[in-house]
Design an enzyme around this catalytic site. Structure first.
Site, mmCIF file in Angstrom:
data_model
loop_
_atom_site.group_PDB
_atom_site.id
_atom_site.type_symbol
_atom_site.label_atom_id
_atom_site.label_comp_id
_atom_site.label_asym_id
_atom_site.label_seq_id
_atom_site.Cartn_x
_atom_site.Cartn_y
_atom_site.Cartn_z
ATOM 1 N N LYS A 30 0.842 -1.207 0.000
ATOM 2 C CA LYS A 30 0.000 0.000 0.000
ATOM 3 C C LYS A 30 0.875 1.254 0.000
ATOM 4 O O LYS A 30 0.627 2.193 -0.751
ATOM 5 C CB LYS A 30 -0.945 -0.029 1.219
ATOM 6 C CG LYS A 30 -2.031 -1.105 1.099
ATOM 7 C CD LYS A 30 -2.809 -1.344 2.395
ATOM 8 C CE LYS A 30 -3.769 -2.524 2.224
ATOM 9 N NZ LYS A 30 -4.514 -2.864 3.441
ATOM 10 N N GLN A 74 -4.490 -1.862 9.793
ATOM 11 C CA GLN A 74 -4.434 -3.183 9.163
ATOM 12 C C GLN A 74 -4.941 -4.265 10.122
ATOM 13 O O GLN A 74 -4.550 -4.304 11.296
ATOM 14 C CB GLN A 74 -2.985 -3.479 8.722
ATOM 15 C CG GLN A 74 -2.821 -4.737 7.891
ATOM 16 C CD GLN A 74 -3.471 -4.653 6.519
ATOM 17 O OE1 GLN A 74 -3.601 -3.584 5.935
ATOM 18 N NE2 GLN A 74 -3.898 -5.793 5.991
ATOM 19 N N ASP A 97 -10.984 2.393 4.239
ATOM 20 C CA ASP A 97 -11.245 0.953 4.144
ATOM 21 C C ASP A 97 -12.750 0.681 4.000
ATOM 22 O O ASP A 97 -13.155 -0.424 3.641
ATOM 23 C CB ASP A 97 -10.769 0.244 5.418
ATOM 24 C CG ASP A 97 -9.471 -0.518 5.228
ATOM 25 O OD1 ASP A 97 -9.186 -0.934 4.097
ATOM 26 O OD2 ASP A 97 -8.766 -0.706 6.232
HETATM 27 N N1 GUN Z 1 -6.740 -7.256 6.334
HETATM 28 C C1 GUN Z 1 -7.027 -7.960 5.218
HETATM 29 N N2 GUN Z 1 -7.540 -7.160 4.273
HETATM 30 C C2 GUN Z 1 -7.581 -5.917 4.806
HETATM 31 C C3 GUN Z 1 -8.002 -4.649 4.297
HETATM 32 O O1 GUN Z 1 -8.465 -4.501 3.158
HETATM 33 N N3 GUN Z 1 -7.861 -3.600 5.153
HETATM 34 C C4 GUN Z 1 -7.374 -3.736 6.410
HETATM 35 N N4 GUN Z 1 -7.302 -2.655 7.185
HETATM 36 N N5 GUN Z 1 -6.983 -4.905 6.910
HETATM 37 C C5 GUN Z 1 -7.080 -5.974 6.100
#
Ligand code: GUN
Length: 271
Positions: A30, A74, A97
């Site tokens: 990211k 995350q 998100d």
């Molecule tokens: N863990 C797995 N996929 C995601 C996501 O798209 N965002 C976040 N914050 N955690 C994750």
């Protein structure tokens, strides 16, 4: 365009707690992608021993920081931290998100919102490959808050990518294989390596594989390789479209997160 207007570049922050190897890879991707498109990014890393209050304090600071357009925490978080509490603490206008119930509820009702990144990426893929969805039978495997549940809602909505008849299957479904054999579109989000085999897939089906699973592979230096929830080699010859792992849904998820961050910087959802 924003820069040409004398505005600042969109700024995404990511909070990474602990040493989960998959989470480390996702967050790194990211941040790297932000650099590639000219966004600012901030990575906040803390040990798994951080208290819930400590994490909530970081969330509060990011909510207040006018430099940050959007941020993510995350998941998964260490067991002693309540994920729901953390999600609820994120200011909806910065929740790129799309996990906060405000954004989730707006999504479910077809109002403007940040769509969760993986479902948003799947919708983008279906749209950009001109895959018809109206009247199709979509079978989703897995009912997580992050993927299975929101993609079920999105595909059933009245929309350009939507108008599907959706079956949402999960661990208590009686006969997943029988449900899958009726599917025009399969969304696999189970988290089990090679769970979907060729006998479960109707000829010409569209198969979207969300799984990212590590399996042992002694022939490579790392000792493992990544595979999806679908037995790709056996299923691919049968279907009309299929996404590979890695390199399918994963990059679309990152792109979607950046699109949400851009929307936030432009004030497109909440002004
Ligand atoms: N863990 C797995 N996929 C995601 C996501 O798209 N965002 C976040 N914050 N955690 C994750």
């Amino acid at each position: 365009m924003l820069l040409a207007q004398g505005r600042k570049a969109p700024h995404l922050a990511a909070v990474l707690i602990g040493e989960n190897p998959a989470s480390q890879v996702y967050v790194r991707n990211k941040v790297k992608s932000c650099k590639e498109v000219g966004f600012e990014s901030t990575l906040i890393k803390r040990a798994a021993s951080i208290s819930e209050e400590g994490l909530l304090e970081i969330v509060g600071e990011l909510n207040q920081n006018p430099q940050i357009d959007g941020f993510i925490v995350q998941l998964p978080l260490p067991k002693h931290i309540d994920e729901t509490k953390v999600t609820l603490a994120i200011e909806p206008r910065k929740d790129v998100d799309g996990f906060h119930p405000m954004n989730f509820g707006r999504m479910a009702q077809g109002m403007p919102s940040y769509l969760p990144a993986t479902p948003f990426g799947i919708v983008q893929m279906l749209e950009r490959y001109n895959i018809p969805t109206a009247g199709k039978h979509a079978v989703v495997v897995g009912r997580s808050n992050i993927v299975g549940t929101p993609i079920s809602i999105l595909l059933s909505r009245k929309a350009k990518v939507g108008d599907c008849t959706v079956t949402l299957t999960h661990s208590r479904t009686k006969d997943i294989a029988a449900e899958l054999r009726r599917a025009d579109i399969i969304i696999a989000a189970i988290g089990q390596a090679n769970f979907i085999t060729a006998d479960m897939v109707k000829p010409e089906a569209v198969v979207i594989d969300v799984g990212i699973n590590r399996i042992e592979d002694v022939s490579v230096p790392k000792g493992y390789r990544l595979v999806g929830d679908v037995d790709f080699d056996a299923v691919a010859p049968k279907c009309s479209f299929i996404t590979p792992v890695p390199g399918g849904v994963g990059p679309m998820t990152v792109t979607s997160l950046l699109m949400n961050t851009l929307k936030s910087a432009k004030g497109e959802i909440y002004g």
